[in-house]
Motif scaffolding. Sequence first.
Motif, mmCIF file in Angstrom:
data_model
loop_
_atom_site.group_PDB
_atom_site.id
_atom_site.type_symbol
_atom_site.label_atom_id
_atom_site.label_comp_id
_atom_site.label_asym_id
_atom_site.label_seq_id
_atom_site.Cartn_x
_atom_site.Cartn_y
_atom_site.Cartn_z
ATOM 1 N N MET A 1 0.822 -1.185 0.000
ATOM 2 C CA MET A 1 0.000 0.000 0.000
ATOM 3 C C MET A 1 0.872 1.257 0.000
ATOM 4 O O MET A 1 0.396 2.320 -0.296
ATOM 5 C CB MET A 1 -0.925 -0.051 1.228
ATOM 6 C CG MET A 1 -2.042 0.919 1.193
ATOM 7 S SD MET A 1 -3.209 0.397 -0.066
ATOM 8 C CE MET A 1 -4.453 1.589 0.141
ATOM 9 N N ASP A 2 2.149 1.116 0.321
ATOM 10 C CA ASP A 2 3.045 2.274 0.370
ATOM 11 C C ASP A 2 3.337 2.834 -1.018
ATOM 12 O O ASP A 2 3.663 4.009 -1.144
ATOM 13 C CB ASP A 2 4.368 1.894 1.043
ATOM 14 C CG ASP A 2 4.163 1.566 2.507
ATOM 15 O OD1 ASP A 2 3.215 2.125 3.100
ATOM 16 O OD2 ASP A 2 4.933 0.747 3.041
ATOM 17 N N ASP A 3 3.245 2.012 -2.048
ATOM 18 C CA ASP A 3 3.581 2.484 -3.383
ATOM 19 C C ASP A 3 2.369 3.068 -4.113
ATOM 20 O O ASP A 3 2.440 3.331 -5.309
ATOM 21 C CB ASP A 3 4.232 1.367 -4.201
ATOM 22 C CG ASP A 3 3.431 0.076 -4.166
ATOM 23 O OD1 ASP A 3 2.730 -0.133 -3.169
ATOM 24 O OD2 ASP A 3 3.532 -0.701 -5.118
ATOM 25 N N TYR A 4 1.240 3.294 -3.428
ATOM 26 C CA TYR A 4 0.067 3.938 -4.034
ATOM 27 C C TYR A 4 -0.384 5.057 -3.103
ATOM 28 O O TYR A 4 -1.178 4.851 -2.181
ATOM 29 C CB TYR A 4 -1.061 2.912 -4.232
ATOM 30 C CG TYR A 4 -2.081 3.351 -5.255
ATOM 31 C CD1 TYR A 4 -1.778 3.391 -6.603
ATOM 32 C CD2 TYR A 4 -3.355 3.733 -4.871
ATOM 33 C CE1 TYR A 4 -2.698 3.794 -7.542
ATOM 34 C CE2 TYR A 4 -4.294 4.139 -5.805
ATOM 35 C CZ TYR A 4 -3.964 4.161 -7.130
ATOM 36 O OH TYR A 4 -4.882 4.568 -8.060
ATOM 37 N N LEU B 1 -1.947 8.465 -1.289
ATOM 38 C CA LEU B 1 -3.322 8.872 -1.041
ATOM 39 C C LEU B 1 -3.862 9.761 -2.169
ATOM 40 O O LEU B 1 -5.020 9.642 -2.560
ATOM 41 C CB LEU B 1 -3.414 9.603 0.302
ATOM 42 C CG LEU B 1 -4.804 9.953 0.785
ATOM 43 C CD1 LEU B 1 -5.629 8.684 0.990
ATOM 44 C CD2 LEU B 1 -4.735 10.751 2.065
ATOM 45 N N LEU B 2 -3.031 10.619 -2.716
ATOM 46 C CA LEU B 2 -3.464 11.489 -3.807
ATOM 47 C C LEU B 2 -3.834 10.671 -5.042
ATOM 48 O O LEU B 2 -4.824 10.956 -5.723
ATOM 49 C CB LEU B 2 -2.374 12.505 -4.153
ATOM 50 C CG LEU B 2 -2.764 13.570 -5.180
ATOM 51 C CD1 LEU B 2 -3.961 14.384 -4.692
ATOM 52 C CD2 LEU B 2 -1.601 14.483 -5.475
ATOM 53 N N ASN B 3 -3.080 9.620 -5.325
ATOM 54 C CA ASN B 3 -3.419 8.748 -6.456
ATOM 55 C C ASN B 3 -4.739 8.038 -6.213
ATOM 56 O O ASN B 3 -5.525 7.842 -7.141
ATOM 57 C CB ASN B 3 -2.308 7.726 -6.690
ATOM 58 C CG ASN B 3 -1.102 8.340 -7.342
ATOM 59 O OD1 ASN B 3 -1.109 9.514 -7.712
ATOM 60 N ND2 ASN B 3 -0.044 7.560 -7.468
ATOM 61 N N LEU B 4 -4.994 7.642 -4.979
ATOM 62 C CA LEU B 4 -6.276 7.017 -4.633
ATOM 63 C C LEU B 4 -7.419 8.004 -4.858
ATOM 64 O O LEU B 4 -8.463 7.651 -5.416
ATOM 65 C CB LEU B 4 -6.257 6.539 -3.181
ATOM 66 C CG LEU B 4 -7.539 5.896 -2.683
ATOM 67 C CD1 LEU B 4 -7.810 4.600 -3.429
ATOM 68 C CD2 LEU B 4 -7.446 5.651 -1.188
#
Length: 141
Positions: A1-4, A6-9
């Motif tokens: 989950m570290d490589d995605y 919050l802004l991308n989500l």
Amino acid sequence: MDDYPLLNLFWTMLWFFLWIMWLFLLFKVITDIFRSDDLGGWAKAGWLIVALLLPYLGVLLYVIVRGKSMGKRDIKEAQEREAAFKAYVREAAGTHDAQGQGARGQKQGGHVDDLAKLAELKDKGAITDEEYQRAKTKLLV
């Protein structure tokens, strides 16, 4: 989950939401094309091809060109549905002559009106539940 991050989500959710909104608009446009009486068969086929082959641009063009008449058709359909519902309710409640009299000369629908008034009084708090039940029983007997 570290490589995605919050802004991308956030951006993914925004694009997904916009895609769903576009799908709703696409279905609305397609149903409007088919229920439109002022378009001929070839015009309907043309708008359908434009809406499906040029998805975003076609839907946008349709809304720009025919949006006002689309709204008028929606209003007309809603009014027709409401009139049909009211006619059904009148038919289900019983038939009336011109004065609202039934076959024996008694006013029909009076109990329905009285019950509606009682329910309104109860909702406003003007009468208690016990008073409402007594009056309802008196009306129905």
